[in-house]
Design a protein around this motif. Structure first.
Motif, PDB file in Angstrom:
ATOM      1  N   TRP A  28       0.841  -1.197   0.000  1.00 15.38           N
ATOM      2  CA  TRP A  28       0.000   0.000   0.000  1.00 15.38           C
ATOM      3  C   TRP A  28       0.880   1.251   0.000  1.00 15.38           C
ATOM      4  O   TRP A  28       0.635   2.205  -0.739  1.00 15.38           O
ATOM      5  N   ALA A  31       2.184   1.853  -3.447  1.00 16.66           N
ATOM      6  CA  ALA A  31       1.168   2.470  -4.304  1.00 16.66           C
ATOM      7  C   ALA A  31       1.052   3.963  -4.020  1.00 16.66           C
ATOM      8  O   ALA A  31       0.978   4.778  -4.949  1.00 16.66           O
ATOM      9  N   GLN A  32       1.056   4.331  -2.737  1.00 15.98           N
ATOM     10  CA  GLN A  32       0.978   5.745  -2.368  1.00 15.98           C
ATOM     11  C   GLN A  32       2.190   6.502  -2.883  1.00 15.98           C
ATOM     12  O   GLN A  32       2.055   7.620  -3.408  1.00 15.98           O
ATOM     13  N   HIS A  44      -1.887   2.591 -10.156  1.00 20.28           N
ATOM     14  CA  HIS A  44      -3.172   1.942 -10.376  1.00 20.28           C
ATOM     15  C   HIS A  44      -3.022   0.424 -10.323  1.00 20.28           C
ATOM     16  O   HIS A  44      -3.836  -0.268  -9.700  1.00 20.28           O
ATOM     17  N   TYR A  47      -2.333  -0.548  -6.595  1.00 23.50           N
ATOM     18  CA  TYR A  47      -3.567  -0.438  -5.801  1.00 23.50           C
ATOM     19  C   TYR A  47      -4.515  -1.582  -6.135  1.00 23.50           C
ATOM     20  O   TYR A  47      -5.101  -2.195  -5.226  1.00 23.50           O
ATOM     21  N   SER A  48      -4.686  -1.871  -7.407  1.00 26.55           N
ATOM     22  CA  SER A  48      -5.603  -2.947  -7.806  1.00 26.55           C
ATOM     23  C   SER A  48      -5.165  -4.286  -7.232  1.00 26.55           C
ATOM     24  O   SER A  48      -5.986  -5.043  -6.705  1.00 26.55           O
ATOM     25  N   ALA A  60      -7.368   2.405   1.031  1.00 26.66           N
ATOM     26  CA  ALA A  60      -6.868   2.100  -0.303  1.00 26.66           C
ATOM     27  C   ALA A  60      -7.932   2.392  -1.361  1.00 26.66           C
ATOM     28  O   ALA A  60      -7.620   2.897  -2.443  1.00 26.66           O
ATOM     29  N   TRP A  61      -9.202   2.118  -1.060  1.00 25.73           N
ATOM     30  CA  TRP A  61     -10.281   2.454  -2.002  1.00 25.73           C
ATOM     31  C   TRP A  61     -10.367   3.963  -2.179  1.00 25.73           C
ATOM     32  O   TRP A  61     -10.554   4.457  -3.300  1.00 25.73           O
ATOM     33  N   ASP A  63      -7.894   6.113  -1.803  1.00 26.72           N
ATOM     34  CA  ASP A  63      -6.722   6.508  -2.598  1.00 26.72           C
ATOM     35  C   ASP A  63      -6.936   6.190  -4.076  1.00 26.72           C
ATOM     36  O   ASP A  63      -6.606   6.999  -4.951  1.00 26.72           O
ATOM     37  N   LEU A  64      -7.478   5.020  -4.359  1.00 28.16           N
ATOM     38  CA  LEU A  64      -7.761   4.651  -5.743  1.00 28.16           C
ATOM     39  C   LEU A  64      -8.772   5.620  -6.343  1.00 28.16           C
ATOM     40  O   LEU A  64      -8.645   6.031  -7.503  1.00 28.16           O
TER      41      LEU A  64
END
Length: 143
Positions: A28, A31-32, A44, A47-48, A60-61, A63-64
């Motif tokens: 996570w 991804a950030q 992307h 995160y996915s 996480a949702w 952030d996405l």
């Protein structure tokens, strides 16, 4: 070091669970970091992948949702933010991101309601105050 199994079938021992949790947290964080660095496509993907394994992670949702909003994928951003809010109805970033999505969609009353809810919880949020001002200006309420 591989995670050790406990005595129950398919269950990780406490040290194994901690290792998995640490690995997931670093994914996570990766991804950030990618998002902050402007590497949106890579973010992307990460995160996915993270959300496939951790579908109940509201942060996480959210952030996405921000990432998708930035890419102007408004329907997908809306879905991600709404998913975050189903997990945690008070998640501030998800509410703010969804408010921004609603602004872009010209759903001004919905955007205003979301922003006001954030300001009720955290009155000092400058971004929410600015979003509220934008809602009111677009609605022609200049007072």
């Amino acid at each position: 070091m591989p995670a050790r199994k406990s005595g129950h079938a398919g269950e990780l021992a406490p040290s194994g669970r901690a290792e998995v949790a640490q690995l997931e947290a670093s994914t996570w964080e990766e991804a950030q970091a990618l998002l902050i660095a402007g590497r949106r496509e890579e973010a992307h993907v990460v995160y996915s992948r993270f959300l496939e394994r951790n579908p109940e992670c509201a942060g996480a949702w959210a952030d996405l949702g921000a990432l998708l909003l930035d890419q102007l994928c408004l329907e997908e951003a809306s879905e991600a933010c709404e998913r975050a809010l189903r997990i945690d109805a008070l998640h501030l970033e998800a509410q703010i991101n969804l408010g921004c999505v609603r602004l872009r969609q010209e759903r001004l009353e919905d955007a205003e309601a979301l922003v006001r809810r954030v300001l009720e919880l955290v009155p000092e949020r400058l971004d929410a105050s600015l979003d509220l001002a934008e809602c009111r200006i677009r609605q022609g309420d200049l007072e």
